[in-house]
Design a protein around this motif. Structure first.
Motif, mmCIF file in Angstrom:
data_model
loop_
_atom_site.group_PDB
_atom_site.id
_atom_site.type_symbol
_atom_site.label_atom_id
_atom_site.label_comp_id
_atom_site.label_asym_id
_atom_site.label_seq_id
_atom_site.Cartn_x
_atom_site.Cartn_y
_atom_site.Cartn_z
ATOM 1 N N ILE A 10 0.529 13.998 46.848
ATOM 2 C CA ILE A 10 0.331 12.717 46.139
ATOM 3 C C ILE A 10 1.609 11.911 46.292
ATOM 4 O O ILE A 10 2.659 12.277 45.763
ATOM 5 N N GLY A 13 6.027 8.588 49.939
ATOM 6 C CA GLY A 13 7.440 8.230 50.087
ATOM 7 C C GLY A 13 8.153 9.291 50.911
ATOM 8 O O GLY A 13 7.497 10.166 51.497
ATOM 9 N N GLY A 16 7.031 12.814 49.948
ATOM 10 C CA GLY A 16 5.635 13.112 50.245
ATOM 11 C C GLY A 16 5.294 13.086 51.718
ATOM 12 O O GLY A 16 4.636 13.999 52.230
ATOM 13 N N GLY A 46 5.542 5.118 52.955
ATOM 14 C CA GLY A 46 7.014 4.957 52.935
ATOM 15 C C GLY A 46 7.630 4.940 51.558
ATOM 16 O O GLY A 46 8.841 5.139 51.407
ATOM 17 N N CYS A 49 11.615 4.034 49.066
ATOM 18 C CA CYS A 49 12.705 4.036 50.051
ATOM 19 C C CYS A 49 12.472 3.025 51.170
ATOM 20 O O CYS A 49 13.318 2.181 51.446
ATOM 21 N N SER A 57 17.340 -2.619 51.526
ATOM 22 C CA SER A 57 18.667 -2.937 50.963
ATOM 23 C C SER A 57 19.740 -2.774 52.029
ATOM 24 O O SER A 57 20.667 -3.584 52.112
ATOM 25 N N ALA A 123 -4.267 8.550 43.148
ATOM 26 C CA ALA A 123 -4.763 9.913 42.949
ATOM 27 C C ALA A 123 -4.599 10.334 41.508
ATOM 28 O O ALA A 123 -3.580 10.041 40.875
ATOM 29 N N THR A 156 5.303 11.578 43.487
ATOM 30 C CA THR A 156 4.949 10.221 43.059
ATOM 31 C C THR A 156 6.158 9.320 42.789
ATOM 32 O O THR A 156 5.998 8.156 42.437
ATOM 33 N N ILE A 323 8.221 17.199 43.754
ATOM 34 C CA ILE A 323 9.460 16.991 44.524
ATOM 35 C C ILE A 323 9.952 15.544 44.374
ATOM 36 O O ILE A 323 9.213 14.662 43.938
ATOM 37 N N GLY A 324 11.194 15.326 44.737
ATOM 38 C CA GLY A 324 11.737 13.960 44.819
ATOM 39 C C GLY A 324 12.128 13.397 43.466
ATOM 40 O O GLY A 324 12.537 14.110 42.556
ATOM 41 N N LEU A 332 17.562 10.582 45.263
ATOM 42 C CA LEU A 332 18.008 10.211 46.610
ATOM 43 C C LEU A 332 16.920 10.579 47.608
ATOM 44 O O LEU A 332 16.281 11.636 47.480
ATOM 45 N N TYR A 364 26.469 2.171 49.411
ATOM 46 C CA TYR A 364 26.686 1.380 50.634
ATOM 47 C C TYR A 364 27.347 0.038 50.353
ATOM 48 O O TYR A 364 26.895 -1.003 50.824
HETATM 49 P P1 FAD Z 1 9.048 7.255 46.251
HETATM 50 O O1 FAD Z 1 9.796 6.807 47.432
HETATM 51 O O2 FAD Z 1 9.162 6.451 45.014
HETATM 52 O O3 FAD Z 1 7.533 7.351 46.691
HETATM 53 C C1 FAD Z 1 6.537 7.704 45.799
HETATM 54 C C2 FAD Z 1 5.230 7.094 46.257
HETATM 55 O O4 FAD Z 1 4.175 7.650 45.492
HETATM 56 C C3 FAD Z 1 5.157 5.589 46.045
HETATM 57 O O5 FAD Z 1 4.905 4.956 47.261
HETATM 58 C C4 FAD Z 1 4.014 5.390 45.058
HETATM 59 O O6 FAD Z 1 3.212 4.247 45.370
HETATM 60 C C5 FAD Z 1 3.201 6.651 45.277
HETATM 61 N N1 FAD Z 1 2.412 7.026 44.096
HETATM 62 C C6 FAD Z 1 2.841 7.164 42.825
HETATM 63 N N2 FAD Z 1 1.841 7.591 42.036
HETATM 64 C C7 FAD Z 1 0.745 7.704 42.824
HETATM 65 C C8 FAD Z 1 -0.593 8.090 42.593
HETATM 66 N N3 FAD Z 1 -1.003 8.515 41.385
HETATM 67 N N4 FAD Z 1 -1.445 8.069 43.626
HETATM 68 C C9 FAD Z 1 -1.054 7.678 44.868
HETATM 69 N N5 FAD Z 1 0.210 7.317 45.144
HETATM 70 C C10 FAD Z 1 1.101 7.337 44.143
HETATM 71 N N6 FAD Z 1 18.164 6.727 48.233
HETATM 72 C C11 FAD Z 1 18.968 7.160 49.224
HETATM 73 O O7 FAD Z 1 19.019 8.353 49.496
HETATM 74 N N7 FAD Z 1 19.728 6.282 49.963
HETATM 75 C C12 FAD Z 1 19.736 4.955 49.702
HETATM 76 O O8 FAD Z 1 20.437 4.190 50.368
HETATM 77 C C13 FAD Z 1 18.918 4.466 48.653
HETATM 78 N N8 FAD Z 1 18.870 3.155 48.365
HETATM 79 C C14 FAD Z 1 18.045 2.707 47.394
HETATM 80 C C15 FAD Z 1 18.023 1.344 47.118
HETATM 81 C C16 FAD Z 1 17.199 0.852 46.138
HETATM 82 C C17 FAD Z 1 17.179 -0.624 45.853
HETATM 83 C C18 FAD Z 1 16.337 1.749 45.419
HETATM 84 C C19 FAD Z 1 15.402 1.242 44.369
HETATM 85 C C20 FAD Z 1 16.360 3.113 45.680
HETATM 86 C C21 FAD Z 1 17.219 3.604 46.666
HETATM 87 N N9 FAD Z 1 17.285 4.960 46.947
HETATM 88 C C22 FAD Z 1 18.121 5.406 47.938
HETATM 89 C C23 FAD Z 1 16.471 5.953 46.211
HETATM 90 C C24 FAD Z 1 15.245 6.367 47.042
HETATM 91 O O9 FAD Z 1 14.481 5.230 47.341
HETATM 92 C C25 FAD Z 1 14.407 7.367 46.272
HETATM 93 O O10 FAD Z 1 15.223 8.449 45.869
HETATM 94 C C26 FAD Z 1 13.277 7.900 47.134
HETATM 95 O O11 FAD Z 1 12.434 6.862 47.561
HETATM 96 C C27 FAD Z 1 12.462 8.945 46.382
HETATM 97 O O12 FAD Z 1 11.443 9.404 47.195
HETATM 98 P P2 FAD Z 1 10.077 9.975 46.598
HETATM 99 O O13 FAD Z 1 9.270 10.380 47.765
HETATM 100 O O14 FAD Z 1 10.378 10.959 45.547
HETATM 101 O O15 FAD Z 1 9.418 8.742 45.832
#
Ligand code: FAD
Length: 478
Positions: A10, A13, A16, A46, A49, A57, A123, A156, A323-324, A332, A364
């Protein structure tokens, strides 16, 4: 398409989508559910991130740094700009959007290549069946679909934390999403929160011409970083023109069509008001667990709204992982990715492991800030005897040639065994230089190991070696 899978992920990003690809590489049938809608209305992979975080960014940081460099720092190279250095903001933003789209489409390609089934929509768990499989409902465009799997990975992510008294419209008051797409450069920009995101986005708009004031509740600057690093970063960022007020308490925030007025109490308890054209609220992130139907499978979130997991990202329920950003640890992208790989391999019966002490942190700004392992404050608190070595970029020929001679590398090693315990960098290329320290720490290297390894000359990496040598007070060029 069958609706039964070995693994359902689910969230698409970095946590996932990497988990989905790794599980598919290992021969599992995999579904990944993602609901993110990009501004053009298309559902996109994606996560934070790629769409509104790391990638856009960094694109804007690179563009704004190029503008500032061209406008103000070419003279020392003997280069004269005849005529105006002008900003075309629409083009800069469109370049960023093109990079984002290229990257998100790239994941679609990787899903096709690895036969990952992408379900577009939200989901929600509906049941855990008697045979132990998980049942989910995906609602998007069209009729809702039911999918099942023995293993589920919750990835998520997180969303921006908003403050109750400050409604975000992403026009005058923005979180990270709006702040990556302002349609004009604000004359005066206020930022609440001097964390990573506030400093990065504040730097972007300052370089593009905004007068930026950052209000931070904490009395310390970059408290998670090594004190030497925070001091050095403070020196450079404030010199560049970021006005940062620490120890403030935010009061009423009034928004009009033209701008925003922020009442706050400063560190001395005096009432102040800051007027700005726009405001960025960057006060942390909250995990996305709402609407996931966790109650339907008997899983509760903790007091921070996160899903509790063990060292291998296993939740309290069998074959259910998280995770994440939705679990403990640094928010991160690379941490989320590594957890994605680990969980896919655990599901495959392998025995992977993550050393959370070896996850690098990067900010950065210019210069960049990066570190891995323990800070001096942490080592003191733990009562661990250590040695420290530090070497400045000002004594490095390559850095001088590049006109990027700010900052230093600082290495901390165990006083007896010489094992590297932490490395802290302030430098133009800290995000790349830190990788050497991460490798060294993963292999439990001693500072002497780095000191004895041949590094290319002239290169910024020589400063890492000199800092290692400085641990034993035998730096060669200082
Ligand atoms: P996410 O990337 O948040 O992805 C989760 C996904 O799950 C989303 O697309 C969401 O739509 C989807 N989702 C949620 N609930 C549901 C559901 N019920 N059903 C279907 N889909 C769902 N980190 C770094 O390491 N380096 C950087 O330079 C950096 N810069 C950043 C700059 C900014 C401005 C921000 C806001 C964050 C930055 N980060 C950076 C942090 C990084 O973006 C996150 O740590 C990373 O995206 C986490 O990944 P993830 O897969 O856990 O979650």
């Amino acid at each position: 398409m069958s609706n039964q899978f070995d693994v359902i992920v689910i969230g698409g990003g970095p946590g996932g989508y990497i988990a989905a690809i790794r599980a598919a590489q290992l021969g599992k049938s995999v579904a990944c559910v993602e609901k993110w809608k990009s501004p053009n209305g298309e559902v996109a992979l994606g996560g934070t991130c790629l769409n509104v975080g790391c990638i856009p960014s960094k694109a804007l940081l690179a563009s704004s740094e190029t503008l500032e460099h061209t406008a103000h720092h070419l003279a020392e190279h003997g280069i004269e700009v005849k005529g105006e250095v002008a900003l075309d903001l629409a083009k800069m933003l469109s370049r960023k959007d093109t990079i984002v789209s290229k990257m998100t489409k790239g994941i679609e390609f990787l899903f096709r290549k690895n036969k990952v089934n992408w379900f577009k929509g939200h989901a929600k768990f509906t049941a855990r069946k008697s045979d132990g499989t998980y049942q989910l409902e995906v609602s998007g465009e069209g009729a809702a679909q039911t999918i099942t799997a023995q293993h589920v990975i919750i990835a998520t992510g997180s969303k921006a934390r908003h403050l109750p008294q400050i409604p975000v419209d992403n026009r005058i008051v923005a979180d990270n999403e709006g702040a990556l797409s302002f349609d004009s450069v604000p004359k005066k920009l206020a930022v609440i929160g001097a964390g990573v995101i506030g400093l990065e986005l504040g730097s972007v708009w300052r370089r593009l011409g905004a007068q930026v004031t950052v209000l931070e509740a904490s009395s310390g600057f970059l408290a998670a970083a090594d004190e030497g690093v925070s001091k050095e970063a403070w020196k450079h960022l404030t010199k560049q023109g970021l006005e940062i007020h620490l120890g403030v308490k935010i009061g009423a925030v009034t928004t009009t069509q033209q701008g925003v007025s922020i009442a706050y109490t400063d560190k001395d308890g005096k009432a102040q008001t800051l007027a700005a054209d726009r405001l960025i609220v960057s006060v942390g992130r909250v995990p996305n667990t709402d609407g996931l139907g966790l109650e339907n499978i008997g899983l509760a979130v903790n007091e921070r709204g996160m899903i509790d997991v063990d060292d291998h990202c296993h939740t309290k329920l069998p074959n259910l992982y998280a995770i994440g950003d939705v679990v403990r640890g640094p928010m991160l992208a690379h941490k989320a990715e590594d957890e994605g790989v680990m969980v896919a391999e655990v599901i495959d019966g392998q025995k992977p492991h993550i050393d959370y002490n070896c996850i690098p942190w990067v900010i950065y700004t210019s210069p960049e800030i990066a570190w891995v392992g323990k800070t001096e404050q942490q080592l003191k608190q733990e009562g661990r005897a250590y040695k420290a070595g530090q070497f400045p970029f000002a004594a490095n020929g390559r850095a001088l040639g590049m006109a990027k001679a700010e900052g230093f590398v600082k290495m901390l090693a165990d006083a007896t065994t010489d094992e590297i315990l932490g490395v802290h960098i302030v430098a133009s290329a800290a995000s790349d230089l830190i990788a050497e320290a991460v490798v060294a720490m993963e292999f439990k290297a001693a500072s002497e190991d780095i000191g004895r390894i041949c590094h290319p000359h002239p290169s910024l990496s020589e400063v890492m070696r000199e800092a290692a040598l400085a641990v034993e007070k035998r730096a060669l060029n200082m």
